[in-house]
Design an enzyme around this catalytic site. Structure first.
Site, short mmCIF file in Angstrom:
data_model
loop_
_atom_site.label_atom_id
_atom_site.label_comp_id
_atom_site.label_asym_id
_atom_site.label_seq_id
_atom_site.Cartn_x
_atom_site.Cartn_y
_atom_site.Cartn_z
N LEU A 128 0.85 -1.20 0.00
CA LEU A 128 0.00 0.00 0.00
C LEU A 128 0.88 1.24 0.00
CD1 LEU A 128 -2.54 -1.23 2.71
CD2 LEU A 128 -2.68 -1.48 0.22
N HIS A 129 1.75 1.33 -1.03
CA HIS A 129 2.77 2.39 -1.07
C HIS A 129 2.19 3.76 -0.70
CE1 HIS A 129 5.20 -0.46 -3.45
NE2 HIS A 129 4.15 -0.64 -4.21
N ASP A 130 1.12 4.14 -1.42
CA ASP A 130 0.60 5.51 -1.27
C ASP A 130 -0.05 5.75 0.09
OD1 ASP A 130 1.48 5.99 -3.83
OD2 ASP A 130 -0.48 5.66 -4.76
#
Ligand code: BDR
Ligand code: CA
Length: 309
Positions: free
Chosen positions: A240-242
């Site tokens: 869930l990078h962002d």
């Protein structure tokens, strides 16, 4: 007073989690969502952003179209393999409602927010940096109104789009270079080195689905990405990078940062789009606060807590 926040995004399945996370966080007041090309074309990312605001019941938040392409060279590749042809894991068509489109260009909406905010504004840039670079280039008089820019992007190790480059930086290296070398604005970079460590395990996603109606929709959007992640990395999880970057924008200091000057490789060799740190003690600035460490379990729990009812 909640911190005024602009989200500059290219939804994108992890963008979806990030946008909803911000909208459910009382520490920030989302004043605008500005959209760029990126994971898929602007013709998809823009309606996706409008759908996400409607999903969250926040049709009052201005959403505006920004760049349809990088500043200088055409985009080398999209990320539909990860995000689906529609950018939302094949689920965009099931999200019927769309927040209204603000007819102004994204940079105009950003400048309006900056001009009218009583407090310094945080910009969370979680897609290609084109819109954010254009803002800095065209409105230097407003730079002092930006409290900080939190960027999801880059890698000090391997890339995820080429051997050297992370997707958001590779999508527009010239824009990224502009943002990461901008003096007089604190910039925090949340690179793959940390976001991959924060990948949400399968049971976390299942709990997201069970925890709220909106969590169930997000878990559904993540389904194909989760399968692609399992196929690529051999484990049941989704990065869930962002959302990790948004959490830092919402609660500053969540991630542990190291100050480093960063240059972006803008040549056309195999390093194009790499974020190159200068670790010399006397390296010329400006410093970017690079988030290289965090309490990973606490990050995941904090994101989960904000997404459940
Ligand atoms: C970044 O690239 C995009 O695919 C994601 O939405 C994220 O912003 C990760 O490299
Ligand atoms: Ca993104």
């Amino acid at each position: 007073m909640p911190t005024p926040l602009i989200i500059d995004t290219d939804p994108g399945v992890d963008d979806a989690v990030a946008v909803v996370l911000a909208l459910r966080s009382p520490e920030v007041d989302v004043r605008a969502v500005t959209v760029a090309f990126g994971n898929v074309a602007l013709g998809f990312t823009l309606p996706n952003a409008r759908k996400l605001l409607a999903l969250a019941g926040r049709t009052d938040v201005p959403v505006a179209a920004g760049a349809a392409r990088p500043l200088v060279y055409p985009q080398a590749e999209e990320a539909a393999d990860w995000h689906g042809a529609d950018g939302l894991g094949g689920r965009a068509a099931s999200l019927l409602a769309e927040a209204p489109l603000d007819p102004r260009p994204a940079v105009d909406v950003m400048t309006e927010v900056l001009r009218h905010a009583a407090e310094p504004v945080t910009i969370a840039s979680i897609g290609p940096l084109t819109n954010t670079a254009l803002l800095l280039a065209t409105h230097p008089e407003l730079i002092g109104r930006i409290g900080r820019i939190v960027v999801m992007g880059g890698s000090l190790g391997a890339g995820n789009t080429t051997g050297a480059a992370e997707f958001n930086i590779y999508a527009d290296p010239e824009a990224a270079h502009r943002v990461l070398t901008q003096p007089d604005v604190p910039v925090t970079l949340v690179p793959l080195d940390l976001t991959m460590r924060c990948a949400a395990p399968g049971p976390w996603i299942d709990a997201l689905s069970a925890g709220s109606a909106i969590g169930a929709v997000l878990a559904d959007i993540l389904l194909a990405y989760r399968a692609a992640f399992r196929e690529r990395f051999g484990r049941d999880a989704a990065a869930l990078h962002d959302a990790v970057a948004l959490l830092e924008a919402i609660v500053p200091g969540t991630l542990r940062t190291t100050p480093l000057p960063i240059r972006v490789a803008c040549d056309h060799g195999p390093g194009r789009g790499a974020t190159v740190p200068d670790g010399r003690p006397d390296a010329p600035g400006p410093m970017v606060h690079v988030a290289l460490d965090a309490d990973v379990d606490a990050v995941l729990e904090e994101i989960a807590r904000r997404l459940r009812d």
